[in-house]
Design an enzyme around this catalytic site. Structure first.
Site: not given
Ligand code: NAD
Length: 358
Positions: A80, A182, A184
């Site tokens: 990440k 939102g 998803v």
């Protein structure tokens, strides 16, 4: 600032810091584990209060990606990156290009994609400088955005939860509450509506609520009511740490299956859910549709049918987790971690193998 003795440090292979004075970029990349392949994970841009908050986030999130990809059966490790700054004020093309330069210094051990605070358009700018970027496929229906695939994976996992909990494969009349409609959550709501479910939604943005009410016939409820509804299943699709002492004590549902990352406030909350008889679909397993999509984009051989089939394996993985949890009495969250660790060769899983051999 310590790294090796940091509470969120978990045998990470590499943690790199980068500063580009010209663009103002300050970023950290954490590569947690590459046993299964190069690490892949989103690039988050956030106005962190200080460097240590950013380090904590990148260490925690990169570890989570190792588990998510291993569980999704991808030849990927976990990584990440975080950019320290306010995406609405400090994000510039120069800064994103500098991020591309930073990625190149890792030589492909980490591949990035969009995340909170970054978009498909940002990834395209980063991609001007590096090949180690995914989620930017051109000409595709959703332009590289993994959200539709995430929603489909959650739908598949939710169906596995309904089958395990109630023995039903038909969702007609199943009452589902969704927190956050939102990218998803709305797509999930649409799939559920098509499958005949009855929807109850909440969102901090009235526009999003109105869209679900008007287009899908959902019932709008307040941010607090969502935890107290007499419904079958709760789908958290907004925030992390949403399953905590307060909310769990109010929930009347039989199962929880949603997209949000890090839903459990603490590991012990999985035990409370189990003891209350609430079936919990572990978040990083059910929300892996997006990383599966990004993986195929990165391979450069995107085939929508192949991606769909791979996402559907979330259903069988979920069934395996539920089954093993029933048999052992352990929580679904714990079982998921064990399976992921078996797949990527975590020290604990290896330790077990060693002791078994001894
Ligand atoms: P999004 O920002 O598009 O949607 C989140 C929605 O939740 C927004 O409409 C927001 O207004 C709403 N919300 C925020 N706080 C709320 C609150 N307190 N109560 C009710 N609603 C609230 O984000 P998204 O891409 O749909 O992602 C949703 C969740 O799924 C996030 O936790 C994200 O980390 C996780 N996730 C997303 C993906 C993906 O592909 N987008 C992949 C894996 C996990």
């Amino acid at each position: 600032m310590s790294v090796f003795s940091h509470p969120a440090y978990d045998n990470h292979e590499e943690v790199a810091f980068y500063h580009d004075a010209k663009s103002g970029l300050k970023a950290i990349i954490a590569v947690h584990n590459t046993n299964l392949g190069p690490s892949l994970g989103g690039c988050r841009m956030w106005p962190y209060a200080d460097d240590s908050e950013a380090l904590n986030d990148v260490l925690r999130l990169s570890r989570g990606m190792t588990y998510k990809s291993a569980m999704a059966g991808l030849k990927l490790g976990g990584g990440k990156s975080v950019i320290i700054g306010d995406p609405r004020k400090e994000k510039t093309p120069e800064l994103l290009r500098a991020m591309g330069d930073f990625l190149n210094t890792l030589g492909g051990r980490y591949i990035t994609a969009e995340d909170s605070g970054t978009s498909v358009a940002d990834m395209k700018i980063i991609g001007e400088r590096t090949e180690y970027v995914s989620g930017v496929i051109a000409g595709q229906e959703h332009g590289g955005d993994p959200s539709p695939s995430t929603a489909y994976g959650v739908f598949v996992g939710l169906k596995a939860a309904a089958e395990h909990r109630w023995g039903r494969t038909d969702l007609t009349g199943l009452k589902v509450s969704i927190q956050g409609v939102g990218n998803v959550g709305f797509r999930l709501a649409k799939l559920l509506k098509e499958a005949g479910a009855e929807l109850f939604v909440t969102d901090i943005f009235q526009d999003n609520v109105d869209r679900a009410v008007n287009e899908l016939g959902a019932t709008a409820v307040s941010g607090e009511e969502i935890f107290e509804l007499d419904v079958d299943l709760f789908a958290p699709c907004a925030l992390g740490a949403i399953l905590n002492d307060d909310t769990i004590s109010r929930l009347k549902v039989g199962a929880i299956a949603g997209a949000a990352n890090n839903q459990l406030a603490e590991a012990r909350h999985a035990e409370i859910l189990r003891d209350k008889g609430i079936l919990y679909a572990p978040d990083y397993v059910i929300n892996a549709g997006g990383i599966i999509d990004v993986y195929y984009q990165q391979l450069g051989e995107y085939n929508a049918e192949q991606v769909k089939q791979h996402i559907e394996t979330i259903g069988t993985t979920m069934q395996e987790i539920f089954q093993r949890a029933d048999e052992s009495g352990e929580t679904t969250a714990h079982i998921a971690d064990r399976i992921a660790e078996e797949r990527f060769g975590h020290k604990d899983a290896l330790g077990d193998a060693d002791s078994a051999a001894a």
